[in-house]
Structures are given as structure tokens and as C-alpha cells.
Design a protein around this motif. Structure first.
Motif: not given
Length: 467
Positions: A386-394
């Protein structure tokens, strides 16, 4: 005798001191709006318990109970958040998977399937090893990833029967057990991995869905990779091309004959396995939750007329693993609730902001290699997606969430030492290989796997629309 005890006490004391100092050193990191005092305390507690588990300073059950308890007592999160994994389907699915594996092991159907495959091999070492690989893969498939230990024990039994301890042949056979059981686990809907990682990823993308067909399509290239790795191992240990094991064929034949004719219980177990498999792979058509099969099918095995489950089936369940799974799942749940995804984004995004999607995923690979030293694979599956998916989106990187999730899955096998993954630790604990053999074989596998991911798997995923 006293000197041995003193030496052991010194080693134990050193491990405790190192664990405490490492954990407390996190307090030296200054806090800010992103790395908050609560998040820092969370990392102190999490690192402490993970290192305790890695050094086996406490029983796995005690450490698994300690982690959520500290989250609550230190007021990092409320009780409902720390223990929320117990209200999800993950624990029930894992319990069902263990029950199915135990039932099939007790009635002998797993051994029969494995021997059937291996009997087809001649005494050729290469054919035997490949036969063992596919036997372990089959065991892994029919137990939904929960029969890995059975495959490891099976390979150990062969090594012991043929006197292959501390030999190149023994090292390769034992390594094959985790290639077929652990690495190829990713192509199977394993509740221990998917049941933890997917719910956490869905916290960011609620409609994210992954079926058994998706996993099979994405990860089938691991099969040829494992075959290549086995051949590399054989070359490493300078075994002849037509290497033959004395007594190998006769051993398999004898063991197969000991099983006798297929029993009524075995037939029932095959029907049970077939039902679960058909239910899982038809999920896109009936739309019901995959977890239902794991929650109900193994329980029906105890009903009158079925009689597959026994008191022994329950007594041999690794209940401590259920608490371990819940504790590891809690790492991700608690972390997400207090801003771990924001921290990962703040640290990770500046590094990969200018990268392509492949560059981002390579960064995920490096992160997983580092994370494996302090986190169990299960904890990594819970904390990172979840943290990495959010990072990619940001960062505005156009990468599919499933490719991030799948890369983290593969990252669980980027290990160099036995303590980093329970299944590899079990394999090593049988004493067939030395620590040097373990480090060498796993290091070679990690570098080959990363190269294979970059050269073969990522282009393949791009071709089929995963990346």
C-alpha cells in the motif's frame, strides 16, 4: 561444560543487547510532520520484535503476542486497530490451509503424488532433481502453498536414505525443495501471502482484485527460471552431465510400493482438493469469496461419512503460526493507520521521481532486499504494497499497482541468510548443507532472480498488460 554454557550465555546476552540498542537507536532520528513521534515509536517496537524473532530470543508465539500488545500499551494505536487482523478473513484462510495440508499428509495422498512423479525418473541425478522440483511444485499447488514443509521433509528423507548429507547432491536437492515450494508459491493463490497483502493494498485501491488465473499468468515464468537455477547449481558444484545416484531408483520404487493401493481416505482427500481447486479457479464465474473454500471445505472433512480429519489433525496444527500471521498483518495495518505510507512516499519518491516505471520497480527490488534483513516476508507483504502504491501515485509514475504488489511478492525471496524466511530456515535446520552452502546458493539465486525479473519477467508483464 561450564565454559560452553558461559559461551552460550554470552552469545545470548550479545543478541539481546544488540536488539535493544538497535531498536533504541531509532529514537536518535529526529521527528517532523511526516516522521511523527508516534511513527517513530511504532518503528522502535516493530524493529525490536522483528529482531527478537530473527534471533529466536523468544518463542514465536510470545513474540507474536507481544507485538500487538506493545502497540496498545504504548498507545500507538487503539486495541481495535492492533488486533483488527483477527476480524479479517486472513487468519481463517490460513487455518483452513493448514488443515487441508495436514489432512492430505495424514492420509498419504501427498506422498503418493510425489513418489508417482519421482518414480518416472531414472537414476539420473538431473532427472531426479527435476522430478523432485515438480513433485514439490505439485505439493505446493494442491495445498495452496501450505505443504512446503512436507516437500522439505520429503527431500531430507531422500538425502538421508542415500547418505547425501553435506554433499553437493544433498545441497542441490534441499535447495530444490524451496525452489519448488517457496519461490513457485507466487504462482498459486496462497492465503498466507495474498490474504495479507491484498487487503492492505485495497486500503489504497479498494477495487483491486487478483484471481488465481492472474497469478498463474503472471508467475508461470518462475518454472523455467527454477530449472535454470538448478542447472546452474549443478554446474557450480561441478557435477558431471550424466551424474548417477546409487540406489536412487530402487529407493523410490521401494517407498512407492510401501504405500500399497490407493485408500478410500486418499480418494476422499482427492475429491476435497478437487473441490477447492475448482471453486478457486471458477471464482470469476460465481463471484463468491475465495476465502469461503478455505473456511468451510476443511471443516466438512471432520463430518460423519467424510471422516478425513482426526484429533491428530488438530493437535499437529501450528497454532503459533496463526498468531504470527496476525501479528505480521498488524504491522501493515498499524503502519498505514499512523502514516507509514506517507513516510515511504516522502523518502522513496524523491529518489525515483525521475525514473521510468521499470526504474521505480527496480527501486522496489532494492528496497525489498534491504527490508528482508529486518522484516519477515509476511511482514513485508503487509507493510510495503500500500505504501509503495501510494508512493508511485504521488510521484506520478504510470505503473500498474499489480506490478508493484507482484514485485513485493518476489522480494520475499531476496534473502541470503536462513533467519530471513521461516521456510528456508526449516530447510537449513535439517543440517544437510553448511551455512557457507546456504549463503552461496541463495546469493546466486537472488542475483539470477533479479536479472531474470529485469530481462524476462518485466518485459513479459509489459506485453500482457501487468506493467
Amino acid at each position: 561444560m561450564e565454559s560452553v554454557v558461559k559461551t552460550m550465555d554470552k552469545k545470548l546476552a550479545f543478541k539481546w543487547i544488540f536488539t535493544i540498542l538497535l531498536s533504541l537507536s531509532i529514537f536518535l532520528i529526529p521527528t517532523d510532520d511526516i516522521f511523527t513521534p508516534t511513527l517513530r515509536l511504532y518503528m522502535v517496537v516493530t524493529v525490536f520484535v522483528i529482531v527478537v524473532l530473527a534471533f529466536e530470543l523468544l518463542p514465536i508465539l510470545i513474540a507474536s503476542l507481544l507485538l500487538p500488545a506493545l502497540y496498545v500499551v504504548l498507545q500507538i494505536v487503539p486495541f481495535s486497530v492492533a488486533y483488527s487482523p483477527w476480524t479479517q478473513s486472513t487468519v481463517s484462510m490460513v487455518l483452513g490451509g493448514f488443515l487441508i495440508a495436514n489432512i492430505c499428509d495424514e492420509c498419504g495422498v501427498l506422498q503418493r503424488m510425489a513418489f508417482w512423479i519421482v518414480r518416472k525418473c531414472n537414476a539420473s541425478f538431473t532427472i531426479i532433481v527435476l522430478g523432485l522440483f515438480f513433485a514439490n511444485l505439485l505439493i505446493c499447488i494442491v495445498t495452496f502453498g501450505n505443504g512446503i514443509v512436507i516437500g522439505i521433509v520429503f527431500c531430507y528423507a531422500i538425502c538421508k536414505a542415500l547418505n547425501l548429507e553435506k554433499t553437493p547432491e544433498g545441497v542441490i536437492i534441499m535447495s530444490t525443495s524451496v525452489l519448488g515450494g517457496a519461490l513457485c508459491n507466487h504462482m498459486i493463490y496462497n492465503p498466507l501471502a495474498m490474504g495479507i497483502a491484498l487487503p492492505v493494498a485495497q486500503m489504497v485501491i479498494p477495487d483491486l482484485a487478483i484471481t488465481p488465473f492472474d497469478l498463474l499468468i503472471a508467475f508461470w515464468p518462475l518454472i523455467p527460471f527454477c530449472v535454470i537455477t538448478i542447472m546452474v547449481y549443478k554446474k557450480m558444484y561441478k557435477l558431471p552431465k550424466k551424474h548417477v545416484l546409487n540406489g536412487g531408483k530402487e529407493y523410490f520404487q521401494t517407498e512407492a510400493e510401501k504405500l500399497g493401493k490407493i485408500t478410500v481416505k486418499e480418494k476422499k482427500a482427492i475429491v476435497l482438493l478437487a473441490f477447492v481447486m475448482i471453486y478457486m479457479f471458477s471464482q470469476p464465474f460465481h463471484g463468491l469469496g475465495i476465502e469461503y473454500a478455505f473456511m468451510l471445505a476443511p471443516l466438512i472433512a471432520f463430518f460423519p461419512g467424510v471422516n478425513l480429519g482426526t484429533t491428530k489433525t488438530l493437535q499437529s496444527l501450528p497454532f503459533e503460526m496463526l498468531f504470527f500471521v496476525a501479528a505480521c498483518a498488524g504491522i501493515g495495518t498499524v503502519g498505514m493507520s499512523i502514516g507509514l505510507d506517507g513516510l515511504v512516499s516522502a523518502v522513496f519518491v524523491p529518489i525515483v521521481a525521475e525514473f521510468s516505471n521499470i526504474g521505480f520497480l527496480f527501486g522496489v527490488i532494492i528496497l525489498c532486499v534491504a527490508a528482508n534483513f529486518l522484516m519477515t516476508p509476511i511482514a513485508m507483504y503487509a507493510a510495503l504494497p500500500a505504501a509503495l502504491i501510494t508512493a508511485a501515485t504521488v510521484a506520478g509514475i504510470a505503473v500498474e499497482p499489480t506490478s508493484i504488489l507482484y514485485t513485493v511478492f518476489l522480494g520475499g525471496d531476496f534473502l541470503f541468510l536462513p533467519y530471513q524466511y521461516a521456510n528456508y530456515l526449516i530447510m537449513f535446520s535439517f543440517g544437510v548443507m553448511t551455512m557457507k552452502d546456504f549463503v552461496v546458493t541463495q546469493t546466486v539465486k537472488v542475483f539470477l532472480l533479479i536479472l531474470f525479473i529485469l530481462v524476462c519477467i518485466y518485459p513479459y508483464w509489459s506485453l500482457i498488460g501487468i506493467l
